[in-house]
Write a protein that holds these residues in place. Structure first.
Motif, PDB file in Angstrom:
ATOM      1  N   GLU A 191     -48.419   2.205  79.411  1.00 36.37           N
ATOM      2  CA  GLU A 191     -49.517   2.830  78.672  1.00 36.37           C
ATOM      3  C   GLU A 191     -50.874   2.176  78.937  1.00 36.37           C
ATOM      4  O   GLU A 191     -51.902   2.682  78.513  1.00 36.37           O
ATOM      5  CB  GLU A 191     -49.217   2.797  77.180  1.00 36.37           C
ATOM      6  N   PHE A 192     -50.882   1.035  79.627  1.00 31.41           N
ATOM      7  CA  PHE A 192     -52.140   0.333  79.897  1.00 31.41           C
ATOM      8  C   PHE A 192     -52.651   0.567  81.308  1.00 31.41           C
ATOM      9  O   PHE A 192     -53.791   0.226  81.620  1.00 31.41           O
ATOM     10  CB  PHE A 192     -51.973  -1.173  79.686  1.00 31.41           C
ATOM     11  N   VAL A 193     -51.813   1.109  82.182  1.00 33.22           N
ATOM     12  CA  VAL A 193     -52.173   1.257  83.586  1.00 33.22           C
ATOM     13  C   VAL A 193     -52.359   2.726  83.918  1.00 33.22           C
ATOM     14  O   VAL A 193     -51.430   3.520  83.803  1.00 33.22           O
ATOM     15  CB  VAL A 193     -51.090   0.649  84.502  1.00 33.22           C
ATOM     16  N   LYS A 194     -53.570   3.090  84.296  1.00 27.47           N
ATOM     17  CA  LYS A 194     -53.841   4.456  84.709  1.00 27.47           C
ATOM     18  C   LYS A 194     -53.392   4.648  86.150  1.00 27.47           C
ATOM     19  O   LYS A 194     -53.259   3.697  86.913  1.00 27.47           O
ATOM     20  CB  LYS A 194     -55.339   4.758  84.583  1.00 27.47           C
ATOM     21  N   GLN A 235     -57.524  -7.671  83.917  1.00 28.95           N
ATOM     22  CA  GLN A 235     -58.267  -6.489  83.520  1.00 28.95           C
ATOM     23  C   GLN A 235     -57.522  -5.734  82.423  1.00 28.95           C
ATOM     24  O   GLN A 235     -58.146  -5.162  81.519  1.00 28.95           O
ATOM     25  CB  GLN A 235     -58.517  -5.596  84.739  1.00 28.95           C
ATOM     26  N   ILE A 236     -56.197  -5.766  82.497  1.00 29.79           N
ATOM     27  CA  ILE A 236     -55.396  -5.162  81.428  1.00 29.79           C
ATOM     28  C   ILE A 236     -55.589  -5.934  80.132  1.00 29.79           C
ATOM     29  O   ILE A 236     -55.798  -5.355  79.062  1.00 29.79           O
ATOM     30  CB  ILE A 236     -53.911  -5.130  81.836  1.00 29.79           C
ATOM     31  N   PHE A 237     -55.524  -7.281  80.207  1.00 34.96           N
ATOM     32  CA  PHE A 237     -55.705  -8.110  79.011  1.00 34.96           C
ATOM     33  C   PHE A 237     -57.031  -7.808  78.307  1.00 34.96           C
ATOM     34  O   PHE A 237     -57.116  -7.839  77.087  1.00 34.96           O
ATOM     35  CB  PHE A 237     -55.682  -9.595  79.391  1.00 34.96           C
ATOM     36  N   LEU A 238     -58.074  -7.559  79.107  1.00 33.92           N
ATOM     37  CA  LEU A 238     -59.402  -7.385  78.536  1.00 33.92           C
ATOM     38  C   LEU A 238     -59.744  -5.930  78.230  1.00 33.92           C
ATOM     39  O   LEU A 238     -60.845  -5.641  77.755  1.00 33.92           O
ATOM     40  CB  LEU A 238     -60.445  -7.967  79.496  1.00 33.92           C
ATOM     41  N   SER A 239     -58.831  -5.024  78.482  1.00 37.39           N
ATOM     42  CA  SER A 239     -59.097  -3.608  78.232  1.00 37.39           C
ATOM     43  C   SER A 239     -59.018  -3.291  76.742  1.00 37.39           C
ATOM     44  O   SER A 239     -58.243  -3.901  75.997  1.00 37.39           O
ATOM     45  CB  SER A 239     -58.092  -2.740  78.993  1.00 37.39           C
ATOM     46  N   PRO A 240     -59.807  -2.326  76.271  1.00 41.41           N
ATOM     47  CA  PRO A 240     -59.785  -1.961  74.848  1.00 41.41           C
ATOM     48  C   PRO A 240     -58.411  -1.528  74.359  1.00 41.41           C
ATOM     49  O   PRO A 240     -57.997  -1.889  73.251  1.00 41.41           O
ATOM     50  CB  PRO A 240     -60.795  -0.809  74.771  1.00 41.41           C
ATOM     51  N   VAL A 241     -57.679  -0.766  75.170  1.00 40.73           N
ATOM     52  CA  VAL A 241     -56.379  -0.262  74.721  1.00 40.73           C
ATOM     53  C   VAL A 241     -55.385  -1.400  74.512  1.00 40.73           C
ATOM     54  O   VAL A 241     -54.565  -1.364  73.595  1.00 40.73           O
ATOM     55  CB  VAL A 241     -55.830   0.794  75.715  1.00 40.73           C
ATOM     56  N   PHE A 242     -55.461  -2.444  75.352  1.00 42.88           N
ATOM     57  CA  PHE A 242     -54.580  -3.592  75.169  1.00 42.88           C
ATOM     58  C   PHE A 242     -54.976  -4.376  73.927  1.00 42.88           C
ATOM     59  O   PHE A 242     -54.132  -4.746  73.107  1.00 42.88           O
ATOM     60  CB  PHE A 242     -54.617  -4.499  76.406  1.00 42.88           C
ATOM     61  N   ARG A 243     -56.284  -4.627  73.791  1.00 35.97           N
ATOM     62  CA  ARG A 243     -56.743  -5.429  72.655  1.00 35.97           C
ATOM     63  C   ARG A 243     -56.446  -4.756  71.321  1.00 35.97           C
ATOM     64  O   ARG A 243     -56.213  -5.420  70.319  1.00 35.97           O
ATOM     65  CB  ARG A 243     -58.246  -5.721  72.805  1.00 35.97           C
ATOM     66  N   GLU A 244     -56.440  -3.436  71.312  1.00 40.38           N
ATOM     67  CA  GLU A 244     -56.108  -2.724  70.074  1.00 40.38           C
ATOM     68  C   GLU A 244     -54.670  -2.957  69.643  1.00 40.38           C
ATOM     69  O   GLU A 244     -54.352  -2.860  68.456  1.00 40.38           O
ATOM     70  CB  GLU A 244     -56.349  -1.226  70.265  1.00 40.38           C
ATOM     71  N   ARG A 245     -53.817  -3.271  70.622  1.00 35.33           N
ATOM     72  CA  ARG A 245     -52.393  -3.484  70.317  1.00 35.33           C
ATOM     73  C   ARG A 245     -52.076  -4.938  69.958  1.00 35.33           C
ATOM     74  O   ARG A 245     -50.973  -5.239  69.500  1.00 35.33           O
ATOM     75  CB  ARG A 245     -51.539  -3.059  71.528  1.00 35.33           C
ATOM     76  N   VAL A 246     -53.029  -5.837  70.200  1.00 38.77           N
ATOM     77  CA  VAL A 246     -52.832  -7.247  69.862  1.00 38.77           C
ATOM     78  C   VAL A 246     -53.204  -7.462  68.396  1.00 38.77           C
ATOM     79  O   VAL A 246     -54.335  -7.208  67.990  1.00 38.77           O
ATOM     80  CB  VAL A 246     -53.675  -8.163  70.771  1.00 38.77           C
ATOM     81  N   VAL A 290     -48.712 -14.292  71.410  1.00 39.07           N
ATOM     82  CA  VAL A 290     -49.442 -13.040  71.232  1.00 39.07           C
ATOM     83  C   VAL A 290     -48.607 -12.162  70.311  1.00 39.07           C
ATOM     84  O   VAL A 290     -47.437 -11.898  70.588  1.00 39.07           O
ATOM     85  CB  VAL A 290     -49.668 -12.330  72.579  1.00 39.07           C
ATOM     86  N   GLU A 291     -49.192 -11.738  69.215  1.00 40.63           N
ATOM     87  CA  GLU A 291     -48.514 -10.823  68.303  1.00 40.63           C
ATOM     88  C   GLU A 291     -48.947  -9.416  68.676  1.00 40.63           C
ATOM     89  O   GLU A 291     -50.126  -9.070  68.599  1.00 40.63           O
ATOM     90  CB  GLU A 291     -48.867 -11.155  66.856  1.00 40.63           C
ATOM     91  N   PHE A 292     -47.974  -8.648  69.101  1.00 44.25           N
ATOM     92  CA  PHE A 292     -48.254  -7.394  69.786  1.00 44.25           C
ATOM     93  C   PHE A 292     -47.530  -6.257  69.088  1.00 44.25           C
ATOM     94  O   PHE A 292     -46.377  -6.395  68.668  1.00 44.25           O
ATOM     95  CB  PHE A 292     -47.765  -7.531  71.236  1.00 44.25           C
ATOM     96  N   SER A 293     -48.199  -5.124  68.948  1.00 46.45           N
ATOM     97  CA  SER A 293     -47.573  -3.952  68.354  1.00 46.45           C
ATOM     98  C   SER A 293     -46.744  -3.242  69.415  1.00 46.45           C
ATOM     99  O   SER A 293     -47.289  -2.734  70.406  1.00 46.45           O
ATOM    100  CB  SER A 293     -48.651  -3.007  67.806  1.00 46.45           C
ATOM    101  N   GLY A 294     -45.417  -3.213  69.238  1.00 47.29           N
ATOM    102  CA  GLY A 294     -44.522  -2.603  70.206  1.00 47.29           C
ATOM    103  C   GLY A 294     -44.600  -1.089  70.208  1.00 47.29           C
ATOM    104  O   GLY A 294     -45.291  -0.480  69.381  1.00 47.29           O
ATOM    105  N   PRO A 295     -43.875  -0.455  71.136  1.00 51.69           N
ATOM    106  CA  PRO A 295     -43.926   1.005  71.282  1.00 51.69           C
ATOM    107  C   PRO A 295     -43.591   1.762  70.000  1.00 51.69           C
ATOM    108  O   PRO A 295     -44.168   2.808  69.718  1.00 51.69           O
ATOM    109  CB  PRO A 295     -42.887   1.284  72.373  1.00 51.69           C
ATOM    110  N   ASP A 296     -42.664   1.229  69.204  1.00 54.80           N
ATOM    111  CA  ASP A 296     -42.273   1.911  67.970  1.00 54.80           C
ATOM    112  C   ASP A 296     -42.944   1.300  66.739  1.00 54.80           C
ATOM    113  O   ASP A 296     -42.549   1.565  65.608  1.00 54.80           O
ATOM    114  CB  ASP A 296     -40.752   1.873  67.799  1.00 54.80           C
TER     115      ASP A 296
END
Length: 268
Positions: free
Chosen positions: A130-133, A143-154, A208-214
């Motif tokens: 979901e992070f890689v176009k 670049q993935i780490f610093l992307s908005p979509v990744f940071r929203e999930r952290v 890193v506390e990350f929101s998983g797919p579910d």
């Protein structure tokens, strides 16, 4: 003084200063004299192959830096610096993917020195989906780490961001392309406020506390490694990153997701 000798002298002086050594201390390590080290650095003396090898060993140089030292001295380097797409490098990547990544049950990647993802296992590919176009070039992990979509999930970005930044600062110090990425992150404000953590005591690990797919909260860290017997500068610059679950719930979630993906792939 010829250009080759001067190149060696400049290289030796830079290495010595990086280690915080005086000419006298370096001479003692090499079984030489301060006078001879001074002559080598100023180009008044030429190094022998034995001296270059001794410097490489005593200063514990990487393969890449040893390669540069031999060439600066005008000698044929015993090391090769193969192209990233050469058959030998691709064979090495295939070996790492088959023998290591495929046997790691959690997301795992091989990165080049600029954090480009060269190989990943199935859980790793799934983790980044979901992070890689869709693009023609391999994705870059930072670049993935610093992307908005990744940071929203952290879920703990304020605590995790300094960990990401520390790795970026370390490697940007020796790589111009990563330095550009670091500067862009600064200008975009992605590294603002990293000193504002209010820990009374720094923890042993900062997962890193990350929101998983579910929606399941996942707590992860990474294990970074390299092959010990590498004798090629390009492969030496590669890093294997293995993601490690920090609790039982995270482990169970990742294993379940990975198994489901493997079943789907097997059924195709």
């Amino acid at each position: 003084m010829n250009t080759q000798t001067n190149a060696f002298g400049s290289t030796l002086k830079s290495l010595r200063r990086e280690r915080g050594l005086s000419q006298a201390v370096l001479a003692d390590k090499l079984g030489s004299t301060q006078r001879h080290i001074s002559f080598l650095e100023t180009g008044r003396a030429r190094p022998s192959p034995f001296m270059v090898k001794r410097i490489e060993r005593e200063l514990v140089l990487s393969v890449a830096r040893g390669h540069v030292l031999y060439e600066a001295a005008g000698f044929t380097s015993p090391y090769k610096s193969r192209a990233e797409d050469s058959p030998d490098v691709l064979d090495a990547l295939d070996l790492i993917e088959k023998r290591l990544l495929a046997n790691w049950p959690f997301p795992a990647f091989v990165l080049d020195k600029r954090w480009t993802i060269l190989r990943s296992n199935l859980p790793g590919t799934l983790f980044l989906t979901e992070f890689v176009k869709s693009q023609n070039k391999p994705p870059n992990l930072f670049q993935i780490f610093l992307s908005p979509v990744f940071r929203e999930r952290v879920l703990n970005w304020q605590e995790a961001a300094p960990i990401f930044a520390a790795r970026l600062y370390r490697e940007a110090a020796v790589d111009p392309e990563l330095a550009e990425l670091l500067e862009k992150a600064r200008l975009d404000g992605l590294l603002d406020g990293l000193e504002n953590n209010d820990w009374t005591e720094v923890p042993v690990f900062v997962p890193v506390e990350f929101s998983g797919p579910d929606g399941t909260p996942l707590r992860l860290t990474s294990l970074l490694g390299q092959l010990a017997s590498v004798q090629d500068a390009v492969i030496e610059g590669m890093t294997v990153e293995l993601m490690v679950p920090m609790d039982t719930a995270t482990e169970a979630c990742l294993l379940k997701t990975g198994q489901q993906a493997e079943n789907i792939q097997t059924a195709k």
